[in-house]
Motif scaffolding. Structure first.
Motif: not given
Lengths: 294, 424
Positions: A94-98, A102, A105-106, A177, A181
């Motif tokens: 998820v962290n790779r998405l933005s 994101q 998906v989260l 997450l 971050r």
């Protein structure tokens, strides 16, 4: 300016008093009472006579206690580390998405977490129903014989473990997450300049920096899963309760079904100490191994 | 300030109005566990009662989860004085309830107030609510299990007698042959059985034990003498049907009903409380021709397990019921019993004799077909350990799922059950 430590202490005491009072009333008092009851033959409601350590000695040869103990251990094994790893993996993804993707998906991963356990039970019970479950049609499609998942001893605990991970992973993902971050981007930039690949960046930067969060998630999961009850209770309704017993379930059986408050209290005391010992042990171990990494 | 005064006046006025209304109308808080097709009928009865007693008595009813959750809640709430004014209760659970001090006695005066006497009930039913010579509840119905069958399928397979009942009801061999004939005729599940739910199967197993005059408890001891063998026989015949592919395996309760109503299962053993489900589906044109008869005679003689829904008054600790409230509760109970003809449409057999004696009841179908079984009914042993969702029930039903699905040998199951019961 001179500090009046006395009045500061008074203020402090007034501020924490409500908490202390409530804590004493709903935690300390019942706890003391629990210990007292565990030495009596009390029914569910009312007092009993003193029987010494009989309730405890009975547990030694008690087959149901044995089952519930090992089932609980098995369940912890099936959920704590795998659940944490799954959540970590998803968090990394998820962290790779933005942006909006994101968030979407989260929220998809987080949604199950907001469901009450009874809804979770109904969803999975119908999905895996032997005659009408959607999953069984998938089994048929691949020519695999249908399995009565929640009615067979082999599949029961693993199935409940999967459901539990599916249900509770959302919260752990959020924690991971937040941790991810908090890692400054500059560190990764520096690593990239030093020609670090994805794997070594993960092994040497992400993993050690995420260790405190991992330790936290592990501890939370451990305490939570030692107290497993509701899913096991719901999924074994009418079925093979004796084979699926976990410790809290056994407490429930003794107290509410057999009307033996004293015996139930003794099991509760054992579980209480188990949770304390295991979580302290876990905390110390994770702290030690975390220290080595740093 | 003046505005505040007006507000206070308004509130006082409102409170006064509320108080006077409360005096005129008694609210009876009611708990039940009837959530199936019968629950719908009960809601109808409740609203009829409220309509007829407008301004006098109002029932505030809540339906709770059947079984252990219900009884645990009753016990804990009565202990702190938060139980309802009245509740439904299984007759089989009364000995335990009396031991736990959860229910109040129904006194001679109460019976007089209600205008109901012992003679209005069958002896067995009256006995079921009597503990140590005192009555602790008012019987409302008896609810046995029956054999439902799909007339269309049976007829096509030539397995229907001239009076429209299934063939082969007289012996183990004959019934197994009927099931085999259905299988040969291409029926997927000749018998839809609740094999994933030991709680339900207790009723079937206990009926089969009754057909051999088996007893679970003799003088406070479990499965004495050849009673263990009788339990084993009962489990063995059910397991045999599984092994020959004659009944559905690992089927839970809703799935069993679905298998039957969808025509995949030709027969089903289930409680009379599913009668409304069938009646309603048939009325909407969504069901085949169906019937319900007494269980087949697998062993020596007909016998069917039954329990009785009763009304009981919780013993609320530290909270005495006012005479007005008690009168209202008794009025509710007696009205329910006297108007239980409608309850018969829920499949149950009303306990109140004058109702079952009416011509209307005798003409009711399929109730009239299976009501013959009332002469062969057996109830739970009278013990605080017995009863629906009670300790004995719990121990036994645990071993039914593995046994009936062929994972555990009947002899082994009986051994485990005996060990479990002795541990109580």
């Amino acid at each position: 300016m001179l500090r009046n430590t006395r009045s500061e202490a008074l203020v402090a005491f007034i501020l924490i008093a409500p908490f202390v009072a409530i804590y004493g009333l709903v935690f300390i008092y019942p706890l003391v009472k629990l210990f007292i009851i565990s030495f009596t033959d009390a029914p569910l409601i009312g007092d009993g006579t003193y029987v010494g350590v009989e309730n405890y000695t009975r547990l030694v040869g008690d087959r149901k206690f044995n089952t519930s103990f090992w089932n609980t251990a098995y369940f912890v094994l099936l959920t704590v580390v795998p659940g944490t790893l799954v959540a970590f993996g998803i968090a990394l993804g998820v962290n790779r998405l933005s942006g909006r993707i994101q968030a979407l998906v989260l929220s998809l991963f987080f949604l199950p977490y907001i469901l009450p356990v009874s809804v979770v039970y109904y969803i999975w019970d119908w999905t895996l129903n032997l005659q009408f479950g959607v999953a069984m049609h998938v089994f048929d499609l691949f020519g695999i014989p249908r399995v009565p998942v929640f009615k067979s001893t082999t599949w029961f605990m693993p199935a409940v473990a999967v459901v539990t991970i599916w249900w509770t992973a959302g919260f752990s993902i959020l924690l991971f997450l937040a941790g991810l971050r908090a890692i400054p981007v500059e560190i990764y930039e520096a690593a990239a300049l030093d020609n670090a690949g994805i794997w070594s960046a993960f092994r040497r930067i992400t993993w050690p920096l995420m260790w405190p969060i991992t330790a936290l998630v592990l501890t939370i999961q451990l305490i939570l899963q030692l107290k497993i009850f509701d899913q096991v209770y719901l999924f074994s309704i009418g079925g093979r309760v004796n084979d699926n017993l976990v410790m809290v379930y056994y407490i429930f059986q003794r107290a509410f079904q057999s009307d033996q408050g004293g015996r139930a209290a003794a099991i509760a005391v054992v579980l209480f100490f188990m949770v304390i010992i295991v979580s302290v042990l876990n905390f110390q171990l994770t702290r030690l191994s975390g220290g080595r990494n740093r | 300030m003046p505005r505040l005064m007006t507000l206070a006046k308004c509130m006082a006025l409102a409170a006064g109005l509320f108080a006077s209304a409360a005096h005129a109308e008694e609210t009876v808080v009611w708990w039940d566990f009837l959530s199936g097709g019968d629950g719908v009928r009960m809601k109808q009865l409740l609203s009829d009662f409220n309509a007829q007693h407008q301004g006098k008595i109002k029932i505030d009813a809540t339906t709770l989860e059947w079984g252990t959750p219900f009884y645990a809640k009753v016990q804990t709430s009565a202990a702190v004085g938060e139980a309802p004014d009245m509740m439904t209760y299984h007759a089989s659970r009364l000995p335990l309830a009396v031991k736990q001090g959860v229910v109040q006695e129904i006194t001679a005066d109460d019976w007089k107030t209600m205008g109901i006497t012992k003679d209005d009930y069958a002896t067995a039913t009256w006995d079921a609510v009597t503990v140590d010579g005192k009555q602790y509840a008012v019987p409302f119905d008896t609810h046995p299990i029956v054999l439902y069958y799909n007339k269309d399928i049976l007829k096509k397979a030539g397995l229907l007698t001239d009076d429209g009942k299934p063939k082969g009801m007289e012996s183990r061999q004959a019934f197994t042959d009927t099931l085999k004939a259905l299988k040969a005729a291409g029926v997927k599940f000749p018998l839809g059985s609740v094999t994933a739910d030991g709680n339900f199967m207790f009723r079937t197993v206990y009926s089969l034990m009754g057909q051999q005059d088996g007893e679970l408890m003799t003088d406070g001891k479990f499965l004495v003498g050849d009673n263990a063998k009788k339990l084993e026989n009962s489990l063995a015949v059910l397991q045999e049907w599984t092994k020959e592919g004659l009944q559905s395996t690992y089927t839970d309760y809703p799935a069993t009903v679905a298998l039957f109503t969808s025509g995949e299962a030709a027969m089903m053993i289930n409680g009379v409380w599913e009668v409304p489900t069938m009646t309603d589906l048939k009325k909407d044109g969504k069901l085949f021709e169906w019937g319900a008869v007494e269980l087949p005679v697998i062993f020596n003689h007909p016998s069917t397990y039954a329990d009785s829904h009763t009304f009981a008054i919780p013993a609320n600790k530290g909270k005495d019921m006012t005479p007005e409230k008690r009168a209202a509760v008794l009025e509710v109970i007696s009205w329910m019993d006297k108007n239980s003809l409608f309850w018969a449409t829920a499949g149950h057999i009303p306990a109140y004799g004058p109702v079952t004696a009416t011509a209307e009841y005798k003409a009711m179908q399929p109730n009239a077909t299976y009501s013959v079984l009332t002469s062969n009914m057996i109830f739970d042993p009278k013990s605080p350990l017995a009863g629906i969702a009670g300790p004995m029930f719990d121990v036994m039903s645990n071993f039914f799922v593995p046994t009936l699905n062929g994972e555990m040998e009947p002899a082994k199951a009986v051994e485990e059950i005996k060990a479990g019961l002795d541990d109580l």
